[in-house]
Design a protein around this motif. Structure first.
Motif, short mmCIF file in Angstrom:
data_model
loop_
_atom_site.label_atom_id
_atom_site.label_comp_id
_atom_site.label_asym_id
_atom_site.label_seq_id
_atom_site.Cartn_x
_atom_site.Cartn_y
_atom_site.Cartn_z
N CYS A 576 -14.93 7.53 1.13
CA CYS A 576 -14.99 6.67 2.30
C CYS A 576 -13.63 6.68 3.00
O CYS A 576 -12.61 7.07 2.40
CB CYS A 576 -15.38 5.25 1.91
N VAL A 577 -13.67 6.27 4.24
CA VAL A 577 -12.44 6.22 5.03
C VAL A 577 -11.89 4.80 4.99
O VAL A 577 -12.64 3.84 5.14
CB VAL A 577 -12.72 6.67 6.48
N VAL A 578 -10.60 4.68 4.72
CA VAL A 578 -9.94 3.36 4.75
C VAL A 578 -8.71 3.46 5.65
O VAL A 578 -8.21 4.56 5.91
CB VAL A 578 -9.52 2.90 3.33
N ASP A 579 -8.25 2.29 6.12
CA ASP A 579 -7.08 2.32 7.00
C ASP A 579 -5.80 2.59 6.23
O ASP A 579 -4.92 3.30 6.69
CB ASP A 579 -6.94 0.98 7.73
N ARG A 580 -5.72 1.94 5.07
CA ARG A 580 -4.47 2.03 4.31
C ARG A 580 -4.78 2.06 2.81
O ARG A 580 -5.85 1.58 2.40
CB ARG A 580 -3.60 0.80 4.58
N LEU A 581 -3.86 2.57 2.02
CA LEU A 581 -4.02 2.55 0.56
C LEU A 581 -3.06 1.53 -0.04
O LEU A 581 -1.92 1.40 0.43
CB LEU A 581 -3.71 3.93 -0.02
N PRO A 582 -3.51 0.81 -1.08
CA PRO A 582 -2.60 -0.16 -1.70
C PRO A 582 -1.50 0.57 -2.47
O PRO A 582 -1.78 1.52 -3.19
CB PRO A 582 -3.52 -0.93 -2.66
N LYS A 583 -0.29 0.09 -2.29
CA LYS A 583 0.85 0.77 -2.95
C LYS A 583 1.83 -0.25 -3.51
O LYS A 583 1.85 -1.40 -3.07
CB LYS A 583 1.60 1.64 -1.92
N THR A 584 2.65 0.23 -4.42
CA THR A 584 3.77 -0.61 -4.85
C THR A 584 4.84 -0.52 -3.78
O THR A 584 4.78 0.36 -2.90
CB THR A 584 4.38 -0.09 -6.18
N ARG A 585 5.85 -1.37 -3.90
CA ARG A 585 6.92 -1.34 -2.90
C ARG A 585 7.65 0.00 -2.93
O ARG A 585 8.19 0.46 -1.94
CB ARG A 585 7.89 -2.50 -3.12
N SER A 586 7.59 0.68 -4.09
CA SER A 586 8.26 2.00 -4.13
C SER A 586 7.32 3.12 -3.70
O SER A 586 7.66 4.30 -3.80
CB SER A 586 8.81 2.25 -5.54
N GLY A 587 6.11 2.76 -3.26
CA GLY A 587 5.23 3.78 -2.67
C GLY A 587 4.22 4.40 -3.61
O GLY A 587 3.53 5.36 -3.25
N LYS A 588 4.08 3.87 -4.86
CA LYS A 588 3.11 4.46 -5.80
C LYS A 588 1.73 3.86 -5.51
O LYS A 588 1.57 2.65 -5.41
CB LYS A 588 3.56 4.10 -7.23
N ILE A 589 0.74 4.74 -5.36
CA ILE A 589 -0.61 4.26 -5.05
C ILE A 589 -1.18 3.55 -6.27
O ILE A 589 -1.11 4.05 -7.40
CB ILE A 589 -1.53 5.45 -4.64
N LEU A 590 -1.79 2.38 -6.03
CA LEU A 590 -2.29 1.56 -7.15
C LEU A 590 -3.73 1.97 -7.50
O LEU A 590 -4.69 1.24 -7.26
CB LEU A 590 -2.20 0.08 -6.78
N ARG A 591 -3.85 3.14 -8.13
CA ARG A 591 -5.19 3.66 -8.45
C ARG A 591 -5.90 2.79 -9.47
O ARG A 591 -7.10 2.52 -9.34
CB ARG A 591 -5.08 5.10 -8.97
#
Ligand code: COA
Ligand code: AMP
Length: 630
Positions: A576-591
């Motif tokens: 699916c298409v999303v606007d943004r991915l959740p990340k930590t402040r250091s930029g790691k995607i929260l899979r």
């Protein structure tokens, strides 16, 4: 002897234990000692021995008077055919193929890629390589041309042996065009290919490069077994890692033979003359160890099954095969049983067959969920053995060793560590945790014979991937715990590897493919829980600014892209298409957090999250895809 005595005997004298196990192998020169630890933490076993895996798997049984016993039974509900090959026939066929390969310049140390479906010729190709001391690398038929090309470039094979086609229910898999495309895309070019033409589809051969399996062997001198050093690689098998580049797991010849032979009697309770069936594929480690080498080294009969647990033609197929070929021990993946259970919940089809020959069912490849184990126990009334291992280890780390002693079964646990494995559950700092506490599962070095000594052409990656996190240990990549009785519980991977229908796949590899789509700016692939396949990959796509194409079109193209680049086996169908991915402040995607949302599990918002509101957006997108499932 009880299991605990056998385990203690190994622990007291590991080298003595394995030297004794080595007596069951025919050597051209016996090993002077078991462990070679000069290069620690890289270890080798039986390095100074000389021997040949094909001799041990084939010829020696003919010499011992088993020439007329079936070595291989091919059972294909897809082509409605069954065929047997005796040990004497197998020896002659393999010697002839090896002779033809040798005549074209293949020799000790050369790599040969094998890209074949579930036909006996796949095993013959593996054994012909072993006969010459050539190093085979089998590529699973469900991988696409790109994945094959990646492996060609890494292994640099002198030859590729393939079949004209594979057969999936209702679909012919056109191997030859995939092979041609892979060779075209690869930088390394093999000197020649050998194509086994199946009657379901005859492939066009390129003159001068492609040779037909039969005519290629015309008039050649059969090859004898070439003795190789104990630490000579028998094969390289690529498996998924965290990134798109697969890891080439190396298997040394001597340890491989010794360990596999030990497992046949002690774990699977199989001896010469018994019938053993592992319903996997030669492209996976289970196929290498337990369709090809281990049953043959033990002098048993192995079954090559070309079919599925359901639909070829029905959910009774497994029981028919067990009945018709008098299978004594059977090995499959939990997902196959879940597929059967879904179609035949009461196990009625089991009653249509006489499966009294069967003494045990073994499950591996993914976590065996308690419902499935209990279903099998209820309907088969046999020991159902969950056992845990990996491509890297080549044989079970933990099991219920039926040939030594049938231990109590604890549903949800693959039972206890096998001799050779000192299994530890560690916290992040590398300290052992108390029983019942979740941690990373590691194995104290050295690993036993038959396990990977290194990665092909990538010793640094081997050290970094497995030996660095917990010095003195091999990091399995699995997390779990051990109970007060020493039973292990394997709960999850600690990396981005997922397990789809018992197939090990890298979400990182799928992300690399998705990121190559011109409209995709960023993406994440997660493994969501699936009732049948255990896990399914799900892609979250952020599109480039200004992309105003319909989302469905981009999603459909992405699905096709993964199928074309990685292969149908990736089973990538959800995105699916999303606007943004959740990340930590250091930029790691929260899979992991997204997995919990998709699976409907409780979760804590990570303290390091950059913008918690994104999680709500993800939940909405996943809901629209039907996750969490009702
Ligand atoms: N060659 C080409 N394509 C293959 C393939 C092969 N060897 N094996 C699988 N595929 C394809 C399938 O045809 C399917 O394609 P589709 O998307 O066009 O339908 C796709 O890859 C996914 O295959 P699979 O995951 O096997 O799903 P399925 O829906 O066809 O079957 C099960 C579901 C549960 C019956 C099946 O996954 C199964 O038998 N699993 C057990 C696997 C196993 O034994 N693993 C052991 C590893 S130790
Ligand atoms: P593969 O290398 O393809 O055999 O996959 C190995 C991985 O599959 C392991 O690291 C585990 O994550 C998983 N696995 C295999 N067998 C089991 C099992 N019996 N229980 C739980 N997980 C398993």
């Amino acid at each position: 002897m009880a299991y605990k005595d056998v385990y203690a005997a190994w622990k007291n004298d590991p080298e003595g234990f394995w030297m004794q196990a080595a007596n069951a192998i025919d050597w051209d020169r016996p090993p002077s000692k078991a462990l070679f630890d000069e290069g620690a933490p890289i270890y080798e076993w039986f390095s100074d021995a000389m021997g040949n895996a094909c001799w041990n798997a084939v010829d020696r049984h003919v010499e011992a008077g088993r020439g007329n016993q079936l070595a291989i039974i091919h059972d294909s509900p897809i082509t409605h055919s069954t065929k047997g090959i005796t040990y004497a026939e197998l020896r002659d066929r393999v010697a002839s193929l090896a002779g033809a390969l040798r005549a074209k310049g293949v020799g000790k140390g050369d790599r040969v890629i094998i890209y074949m479906p579930m036909i006996p010729e796949a095993l013959e190709a593996m054994l012909a390589c072993a006969r010459l001391g050539a190093i085979h690398s089998v590529v699973f038929g469900g991988f696409a041309a790109h994945e094959l090309a990646v492996r060609i470039d890494d292994a640099k094979p002198k030859a590729i042996i393939a079949a004209s086609c594979g057969l999936e229910p209702g679909r012919v898999v056109h191997y030859k065009p995939l092979l041609d495309k892979a060779i075209e895309h690869a930088t390394h070019k093999p000197a020649f290919t050998v194509i086994f033409q199946r009657e379901q589809e005859v492939a066009k051969l390129i003159e001068g490069r492609d040779f037909a399996w039969h005519s290629f062997q015309y008039g050649v001198e059969p090859a004898e077994c070439v003795p190789v050093e104990g630490n000579h690689p028998a094969y390289v098998l690529y498996t998924s890692g965290t990134t798109g580049a697969p890891k080439g797991v190396v298997r040394h010849t001597a340890g491989h033979m010794v360990a596999l032979n030990w497992t046949m009697k002690n774990i699977y309770n199989i001896e010469a003359g018994d019938v053993f069936w592992a319903a996997s594929d030669v492209g996976w480690v289970v196929g290498h160890s337990y369709i090809c080498y281990a049953p043959l080294i033990a002098g048993a009969t192995t079954i090559v099954f070309e079919g599925k647990p359901v639909g070829t033609p029905d959910a009774g197929t497994f029981w028919r095969v067990i009945q018709n070929h008098k299978v004594k021990s059977f090995f499959t993946a939990p997902t196959a049983l879940r597929a059967i259970k879904r179609e035949d919940p009461e196990g009625k089809l089991i009653g249509d067959y006489n499966i009294r020959s069967l003494q045990a069912l073994f499950l591996a490849g993914e976590r065996a969920d308690p419902d499935t184990v209990k279903w099998a126990q209820r309907h088969l009334r046999l020991p159902v053995v969950d056992h845990w291992w990996q491509t890297e280890t080549g044989w079970p780390i933990a099991a219920n060793p039926l040939g030594i002693e049938e231990l109590e079964t604890k549903v949800g646990s693959p039972s206890v560590a096998m001799p050779g494995y000192d299994v530890q559950v560690l916290d992040e700092g590398g300290h052992p945790v108390a029983p019942g506490t979740l941690g990373a599962i590691a194995i104290k070095l050295p690993l036993p014979p038959g396990t990977l000594p290194t990665l092909w052409n990538a010793e640094d990656r081997f050290r970094k991937s497995y030996l660095t996190q917990f010095p003195g240990h091999y990091e399995t990549g699995d997390a779990g715990y051990v109970d007060e009785d020493g039973y292990l519980y394997i709960m999850a991977r600690t990396d981005d590897v997922i397990n789809v229908a018992g197939h090990r796949l890298s979400t990182g590899a799928m992300e690399e493919v998705l990121a190559s789509h011109p409209d995709v700016a960023e993406c994440a692939v997660i493994g969501v829980a699936d009732e049948l396949k255990g896990q399914m990959p799900l892609g979250l796509l952020c599109l480039n600014k200004g992309t105003n194409r319909p989302h469905e079109a981009v999603v459909a193209e992405c699905v096709k892209l993964v199928r074309d680049q990685i292969g149908p086996v990736a089973a990538f169908k959800l995105a699916c298409v999303v606007d943004r991915l959740p990340k930590t402040r250091s930029g790691k995607i929260l899979r992991a957090t997204m997995v919990k949302i998709a699976d409907g599990q409780e979760f804590k918002i990570p303290a390091t999250i950059d913008d918690p509101a994104i999680l709500d957006e993800i939940a909405v997108a996943l809901k629209a895809l039907g996750y969490p499932e009702a």
